[in-house]
Design a protein around this motif. Structure first.
Motif, PDB file in Angstrom:
ATOM      1  N   SER A  32      -0.698 -12.297  -5.612  1.00 15.81           N
ATOM      2  CA  SER A  32       0.227 -12.920  -4.267  1.00 15.81           C
ATOM      3  C   SER A  32       0.400 -12.236  -3.204  1.00 15.81           C
ATOM      4  CB  SER A  32       1.074 -13.768  -4.921  1.00 15.81           C
ATOM      5  OG  SER A  32       2.049 -14.480  -3.851  1.00 15.81           O
ATOM      6  N   ALA A  33       1.099 -10.718  -3.723  1.00 11.65           N
ATOM      7  CA  ALA A  33       1.506  -9.912  -2.634  1.00 11.65           C
ATOM      8  C   ALA A  33       0.229  -9.172  -1.917  1.00 11.65           C
ATOM      9  CB  ALA A  33       2.217  -8.693  -3.468  1.00 11.65           C
ATOM     10  N   ILE A  34      -0.751  -8.999  -2.643  1.00 13.96           N
ATOM     11  CA  ILE A  34      -1.939  -8.343  -1.781  1.00 13.96           C
ATOM     12  C   ILE A  34      -2.549  -9.415  -0.699  1.00 13.96           C
ATOM     13  CG2 ILE A  34      -4.650  -7.957  -2.170  1.00 13.96           C
ATOM     14  CD1 ILE A  34      -3.581  -6.714  -4.834  1.00 13.96           C
ATOM     15  N   HIS A  35      -2.472 -10.990  -1.219  1.00  9.81           N
ATOM     16  CA  HIS A  35      -2.988 -11.879  -0.240  1.00  9.81           C
ATOM     17  C   HIS A  35      -1.873 -11.846   0.984  1.00  9.81           C
ATOM     18  CE1 HIS A  35      -5.176 -14.288  -3.565  1.00  9.81           C
ATOM     19  NE2 HIS A  35      -5.956 -13.203  -3.101  1.00  9.81           N
ATOM     20  N   HIS A  36      -0.684 -11.821   0.558  1.00 14.98           N
ATOM     21  CA  HIS A  36       0.344 -11.528   1.710  1.00 14.98           C
ATOM     22  C   HIS A  36       0.084 -10.460   2.644  1.00 14.98           C
ATOM     23  CE1 HIS A  36       3.921 -11.540   3.906  1.00 14.98           C
ATOM     24  NE2 HIS A  36       4.264 -10.501   3.683  1.00 14.98           N
ATOM     25  N   ILE A  37      -0.244  -9.433   2.113  1.00 13.76           N
ATOM     26  CA  ILE A  37      -0.464  -8.010   2.946  1.00 13.76           C
ATOM     27  C   ILE A  37      -1.996  -8.385   3.792  1.00 13.76           C
ATOM     28  CG2 ILE A  37      -1.362  -5.685   2.691  1.00 13.76           C
ATOM     29  CD1 ILE A  37       0.322  -5.544   0.100  1.00 13.76           C
ATOM     30  N   ILE A  38      -2.768  -8.917   3.227  1.00 14.62           N
ATOM     31  CA  ILE A  38      -4.046  -9.132   3.795  1.00 14.62           C
ATOM     32  C   ILE A  38      -3.829 -10.083   5.216  1.00 14.62           C
ATOM     33  CG2 ILE A  38      -6.280 -10.228   3.844  1.00 14.62           C
ATOM     34  CD1 ILE A  38      -6.436  -9.161   0.869  1.00 14.62           C
ATOM     35  N   LYS A  39      -3.225 -10.956   4.620  1.00 14.20           N
ATOM     36  CA  LYS A  39      -2.893 -12.330   5.744  1.00 14.20           C
ATOM     37  C   LYS A  39      -2.096 -11.748   6.824  1.00 14.20           C
ATOM     38  CE  LYS A  39      -0.732 -16.738   6.682  1.00 14.20           C
ATOM     39  NZ  LYS A  39       0.115 -17.757   5.638  1.00 14.20           N
ATOM     40  N   THR A  40      -0.991 -11.136   6.595  1.00 20.28           N
ATOM     41  CA  THR A  40      -0.147 -10.526   7.607  1.00 20.28           C
ATOM     42  C   THR A  40      -1.059  -9.458   8.408  1.00 20.28           C
ATOM     43  OG1 THR A  40       1.922 -11.034   6.092  1.00 20.28           O
ATOM     44  CG2 THR A  40       2.019  -9.389   8.043  1.00 20.28           C
ATOM     45  N   SER A  41      -1.507  -8.557   7.792  1.00 20.18           N
ATOM     46  CA  SER A  41      -2.227  -7.527   8.571  1.00 20.18           C
ATOM     47  C   SER A  41      -3.302  -8.089   9.235  1.00 20.18           C
ATOM     48  CB  SER A  41      -2.945  -6.662   7.578  1.00 20.18           C
ATOM     49  OG  SER A  41      -2.009  -5.766   6.647  1.00 20.18           O
ATOM     50  N   LYS A  42      -3.849  -9.152   9.138  1.00 20.55           N
ATOM     51  CA  LYS A  42      -4.805  -9.683   9.863  1.00 20.55           C
ATOM     52  C   LYS A  42      -4.448 -10.311  11.401  1.00 20.55           C
ATOM     53  CE  LYS A  42      -8.184 -12.205   8.008  1.00 20.55           C
ATOM     54  NZ  LYS A  42      -8.843 -13.262   7.034  1.00 20.55           N
ATOM     55  N   GLN A  43      -3.145 -10.819  11.029  1.00 25.21           N
ATOM     56  CA  GLN A  43      -2.391 -11.552  12.180  1.00 25.21           C
ATOM     57  C   GLN A  43      -2.288 -10.448  13.136  1.00 25.21           C
ATOM     58  OE1 GLN A  43       1.023 -13.279  10.229  1.00 25.21           O
ATOM     59  NE2 GLN A  43      -0.263 -15.142   9.521  1.00 25.21           N
ATOM     60  N   TYR A  44      -1.678  -9.221  12.806  1.00 31.72           N
ATOM     61  CA  TYR A  44      -1.659  -8.167  13.756  1.00 31.72           C
ATOM     62  C   TYR A  44      -2.756  -7.478  14.040  1.00 31.72           C
ATOM     63  CZ  TYR A  44       3.501  -8.606  13.207  1.00 31.72           C
ATOM     64  OH  TYR A  44       4.764  -9.258  13.429  1.00 31.72           O
TER      65      TYR A  44
END
Length: 256
Positions: A197-209
């Motif tokens: 779940s943490a990895i998915h959050h990192i991926i999603k947030t980094s893509k947003q930026y």
């Protein structure tokens, strides 16, 4: 005598988020590094944090990559301006900074790779990085030619991720699954649901930026899944791991 300025092609792949594969380099051997460079990898990540790699033995390894298409990235053992200065002066242009947990850590890493006024790198007029003073346009161009990737590998880093991603000069983030799982209380279990779940959050947030995202995985299907999720640079093997695997297979086949 003058030599042309060398563009950092790996930084370009980060900017455009081209898919690339890399090899984790821990052997500290220029012979092994030369072989890696001839085997089709886009980059090799020289690990100083968990291997004997240091400034002295990295210089011949960088030389060993000349004549190949493989780019070099270095993970220093600490986010230290003095160490980064020495690595820059031997010709390192791409960095993976470990244990970045907040924006201040990221800013310090970027500043260490830039000459004033953009940073605090100390100036030497003749070193391997500028062809001993013979590289054309080195001083006016080198600040923008350095690639900085920060490693997200702790619960603190995840909590501060958005602030880290907004630091100017950070070209990408690298997910460290082993230390991240340990920080979250699941040592050695990077597939635990909380870690995933943490990895998915990192991926999603980094893509947003709009940041390039990388990680390490030696499983083919996992690598494919990561690329489908938007990651662009992944270490898919290691020099010592490949050597160990080949040697173990050879010895086992004859003992059988």
């Amino acid at each position: 005598m003058k030599y042309p300025f060398l563009e950092n092609h790996f930084k370009t792949t980060l900017t455009h988020q081209h898919r690339t594969i890399g090899c984790w380099g821990s052997s500290s051997s220029p012979i092994v590094t030369e072989l890696v460079g001839l085997c089709g990898f886009d980059w090799v990540m020289f690990d100083c944090e968990h291997s004997p790699n240091d400034v002295i033995n990295l210089a011949p390894q960088l030389m060993a990559l000349k004549g190949t298409h493989t780019q070099a990235m270095v993970r220093p053992y600490f986010n230290d301006p003095v160490l980064l200065k020495r690595l820059l002066d031997i010709g390192v242009t791409n960095f993976l900074i470990p244990m970045v947990e907040n924006a201040e850590d990221a800013k310090r890493a970027v500043a260490a790779t830039r000459y004033p006024a953009q940073g605090m790198r100390g100036l030497a007029v003749s070193h391997r990085g500028n062809y001993f003073g013979m590289m054309d346009d080195y001083l006016p161009r080198i600040n923008s030619n350095i690639g900085v990737v920060v490693q997200i590998e702790s619960a603190k880093a995840v909590a501060n991720l958005e602030a880290i991603l907004q630091v100017e000069g950070v070209d990408g983030i690298f997910i460290g699954p082993s230390d991240l799982s340990t920080s979250l209380g699941h040592i050695g279990n990077a597939t635990h649901p909380e870690v995933v779940s943490a990895i998915h959050h990192i991926i999603k947030t980094s893509k947003q930026y709009g940041k390039a995202i990388g990680t390490v995985s030696f499983d083919v299907q996992t690598v494919k899944n990561y690329f489908q999720q938007g990651l662009s640079f992944i270490a898919v093997t290691s020099d010592l791991g490949a050597l160990k695997g080949g040697l173990l297979a050879a010895s086992a086949s004859y003992r059988d």
